[in-house]
Design a protein around this motif. Structure first.
Motif, PDB file in Angstrom:
ATOM      1  N   TRP A  90      -3.608   4.108   2.362  1.00 48.03           N
ATOM      2  CA  TRP A  90      -2.334   4.008   1.635  1.00 48.03           C
ATOM      3  C   TRP A  90      -1.293   4.952   2.246  1.00 48.03           C
ATOM      4  O   TRP A  90      -1.646   5.965   2.877  1.00 48.03           O
ATOM      5  CB  TRP A  90      -2.528   4.381   0.166  1.00 48.03           C
ATOM      6  N   GLN A  91      -0.033   4.597   2.047  1.00 43.49           N
ATOM      7  CA  GLN A  91       1.076   5.467   2.445  1.00 43.49           C
ATOM      8  C   GLN A  91       1.613   6.091   1.158  1.00 43.49           C
ATOM      9  O   GLN A  91       1.868   5.361   0.202  1.00 43.49           O
ATOM     10  CB  GLN A  91       2.215   4.642   3.062  1.00 43.49           C
ATOM     11  N   VAL A  92       1.776   7.391   1.155  1.00 37.03           N
ATOM     12  CA  VAL A  92       2.282   8.046  -0.052  1.00 37.03           C
ATOM     13  C   VAL A  92       3.534   8.849   0.274  1.00 37.03           C
ATOM     14  O   VAL A  92       3.549   9.629   1.232  1.00 37.03           O
ATOM     15  CB  VAL A  92       1.217   8.968  -0.686  1.00 37.03           C
ATOM     16  N   GLU A 100      -4.655   8.051   0.584  1.00 34.89           N
ATOM     17  CA  GLU A 100      -4.139   8.134   1.957  1.00 34.89           C
ATOM     18  C   GLU A 100      -5.260   7.969   2.966  1.00 34.89           C
ATOM     19  O   GLU A 100      -5.101   7.316   3.993  1.00 34.89           O
ATOM     20  CB  GLU A 100      -3.431   9.482   2.176  1.00 34.89           C
ATOM     21  N   LYS A 101      -6.414   8.551   2.654  1.00 35.63           N
ATOM     22  CA  LYS A 101      -7.578   8.438   3.554  1.00 35.63           C
ATOM     23  C   LYS A 101      -8.091   7.007   3.608  1.00 35.63           C
ATOM     24  O   LYS A 101      -8.757   6.619   4.553  1.00 35.63           O
ATOM     25  CB  LYS A 101      -8.702   9.374   3.084  1.00 35.63           C
ATOM     26  N   CYS A 146      -3.943  10.652  -4.924  1.00 36.52           N
ATOM     27  CA  CYS A 146      -3.032  10.119  -3.899  1.00 36.52           C
ATOM     28  C   CYS A 146      -3.537  10.469  -2.503  1.00 36.52           C
ATOM     29  O   CYS A 146      -3.523   9.635  -1.598  1.00 36.52           O
ATOM     30  CB  CYS A 146      -1.616  10.676  -4.090  1.00 36.52           C
ATOM     31  N   LYS A 147      -3.999  11.714  -2.350  1.00 41.49           N
ATOM     32  CA  LYS A 147      -4.536  12.131  -1.047  1.00 41.49           C
ATOM     33  C   LYS A 147      -5.771  11.327  -0.690  1.00 41.49           C
ATOM     34  O   LYS A 147      -5.982  10.962   0.467  1.00 41.49           O
ATOM     35  CB  LYS A 147      -4.856  13.624  -1.056  1.00 41.49           C
ATOM     36  N   ASN A 164       0.822  -1.215   0.000  1.00 43.09           N
ATOM     37  CA  ASN A 164       0.000   0.000   0.000  1.00 43.09           C
ATOM     38  C   ASN A 164       0.857   1.266   0.000  1.00 43.09           C
ATOM     39  O   ASN A 164       0.479   2.276   0.577  1.00 43.09           O
ATOM     40  CB  ASN A 164      -0.956  -0.006   1.194  1.00 43.09           C
ATOM     41  N   HIS A 165       2.037   1.157  -0.634  1.00 46.97           N
ATOM     42  CA  HIS A 165       2.908   2.341  -0.667  1.00 46.97           C
ATOM     43  C   HIS A 165       3.032   2.875  -2.092  1.00 46.97           C
ATOM     44  O   HIS A 165       3.275   2.119  -3.033  1.00 46.97           O
ATOM     45  CB  HIS A 165       4.306   1.985  -0.118  1.00 46.97           C
TER      46      HIS A 165
END
Lengths: 125, 393
Positions: B115-117, B111-112, B107-108, B91-92
């Protein structure tokens, strides 16, 4: 987003623009990080604003509201000038796009700051 | 007063040959390409011809070209679709701070969803360091998304190098090529891209159409659901006239090749040299060499960008700004911020982007108007007054 013809007129041909030599009151508001800085200079005689000038760094709305507020305060008694709100300035310009209303706050704040500068210099505060 | 349009990175005028292609489709070729009878078949043939043109430019198979509604949709399908399809693997995501919002905001959103960005920094020229990409890769990295050329400053990223890295680690690699497609070589094998986004209206085609290249075997899920069109990755009846117009536009760009890019580069450099000679306190944003031929982004200190744009408009000149005041968000440019430009300076950024209609005469007219505009605005800028006082003190 579009500016009114009146905003564009004041942007193109700003009234009372420039630095005032020997002003009675100066209002400096805004900061370069936000992108808007306004300096308002007033000349006062018998409790009445007899002249006003400004220098502004900022967008079209910032320059137009600066110009308009200098027009509005000339000949006003200080107490009356203090009643000029940002929405009055915006209204005099035929309105501002909603996301630009904060620019008109700059004009109101500069005016209040210039009057309070004058009054504190005179020991009236 | 003739108009001088210098905002070709925002959008471009549709060229006459494309208008003709579009009109031909709108008038006579209305069929649904999914149908079997002759009217539908005609539309299908035209659409597939456009797909072949794209495949030729990308160096891929026609089945790998998915038509979309534009760059934003392509970026969204790429980021959301590839991330979700690889959820079990990790999840990166690795991207950069200077991506278009069509990549940053998906991407944001991820993240919610857990995921890790990693948002990689860039140097002062807006360039990503491939070593930073390498260092950021973890066992859970499933997607790298890095733009080919930046829309604001034009800096061209070392995509091929990053592509190799991604391939060696078996990580899906997406590049947003909206600003480079048709201008730079976008051969997907040379770039090492598994996913690539492009848009029609940046290359004199119609708005509302774009493409996503999807390398065969790339794991990706749709973000919209419906019919079987575009391999079910982009369901809905295709925008056939738009696709045909996009195809014609891309074909013409490919035919003109590097000659037009060389012409734009000359115009751009003529303008920059002129600005440097005529206007004090200016700074170039973007890489000096690795930069799109048509992109010139300049900071005019002690003035604010929107006021420059409005004044230039009075002279019939259309340009863009990095200033907060020209965006509804009232945030200064995230690209310039990532390049280390402080907000008080990025407010004075002006982007001038050239296109096929621009001439040397345009440049000379801008060089007439622009110095006067900046001088006028500086004449009542309180910070310019303070600066001049400091100089004489």
């Amino acid at each position: 987003m579009a500016y009114s013809e009146k905003v564009m007129d004041h942007f193109r041909n700003p009234r009372n623009v420039g630095e005032m030599t020997d002003p009675d009151g100066v209002g400096k508001v805004g900061n370069p990080v936000c992108g808007d800085i306004m300096e308002l200079y007033i000349k006062v005689k018998d409790d009445t604003i007899v002249d006003a000038k400004f220098q502004t760094l900022g967008c079209g709305a910032a320059i137009a509201t600066s110009s308009m507020v200098t027009e509005m305060v000339k000949g006003q008694k200080l107490d009356d000038a203090l009643k000029i709100s940002n929405s009055m300035v915006a209204e005099a310009l035929g309105g501002l796009p909603s996301q630009k209303m904060h620019c008109s706050v700059l004009a109101e704040e500069a005016l209040q700051s210039a009057i309070s500068d004058y009054r504190s210099k005179k020991g009236l505060k | 007063m003739g108009r001088i349009y210098l905002d070709n990175n925002a959008t471009t005028p549709v060229r006459p040959e494309v208008v003709e292609a579009l009109a031909g489709m709108l008038k006579g070729c209305y069929g649904n390409p999914s149908t079997l009878y002759c009217v539908g078949h005609e539309a299908h043939v035209e659409m597939e011809r456009a797909r072949d043109i794209m495949a030729g430019i990308l160096g891929c198979n026609r089945e790998e070209v998915i038509f979309t509604s534009g760059g934003t949709e392509s970026d969204n399908i790429a980021v959301l679709g590839a991330a979700r399809a690889n959820r079990k693997k990790g999840n990166h995501i690795i991207t950069t701070k200077i991506e278009h919002h069509a990549v940053l905001n998906p991407c944001k959103a991820l993240e919610k969803e857990g995921w890790q960005v990693t948002y990689l920094p860039v140097d002062e020229y807006g360039m990503v360091n491939p070593a930073d990409v390498e260092r950021s890769i973890t066992s859970g990295t499933t997607l790298i998304s890095i733009m080919h050329a930046n829309n604001e400053v034009g800096t061209i990223q070392p995509i091929a190098e990053i592509g190799k890295m991604a391939k060696a680690r078996k990580i899906t690699f997406h590049t947003d090529a909206v600003q480079s497609f048709g201008k730079l070589s976008v051969n997907v094998n040379e770039l090492g891209a598994d996913l690539l986004s492009a848009s029609s209206h940046k290359i004199y085609g119609p708005k509302g159409v774009g493409l996503l290249y999807v390398r065969k075997g790339t794991k990706i899920l749709p973000i919209m659901f419906g019919g079987h069109q575009e391999r079910s990755l982009r369901p809905g009846t295709e925008n056939v006239p738009g696709i045909v117009g996009f195809g014609r536009a891309a074909e013409l760009m490919a035919a003109e090749g590097p000659a037009e890019e060389a012409r734009l580069l000359k115009l751009r450099d003529r303008l920059w040299e002129g600005i440097k000679a005529k206007v004090p306190h200016v700074k170039l944003n973007g890489h000096p060499a690795m930069r799109l031929a048509g992109t010139l982004n300049v900071i005019f200190e002690y003035v604010e960008g929107e006021s420059i744009i409005l004044s230039l408009d009075e002279h019939g000149i259309c340009a863009a700004s990095g200033s907060a005041c020209t965006s509804d968000a009232l945030e200064p440019s995230h690209v310039l911020a990532a390049m280390g430009v402080p907000p008080e300076k990025s407010h004075g950024a002006l982007r001038m982007s050239f296109g096929r209609e621009n001439t040397e005469e345009d440049v000379d007219k801008v060089l007439e108007a622009l110095p006067k505009v900046v001088e006028k605005l500086r004449s009542f800028s309180p910070i310019y007054k303070d600066f001049l006082r400091q100089q004489t003190a």
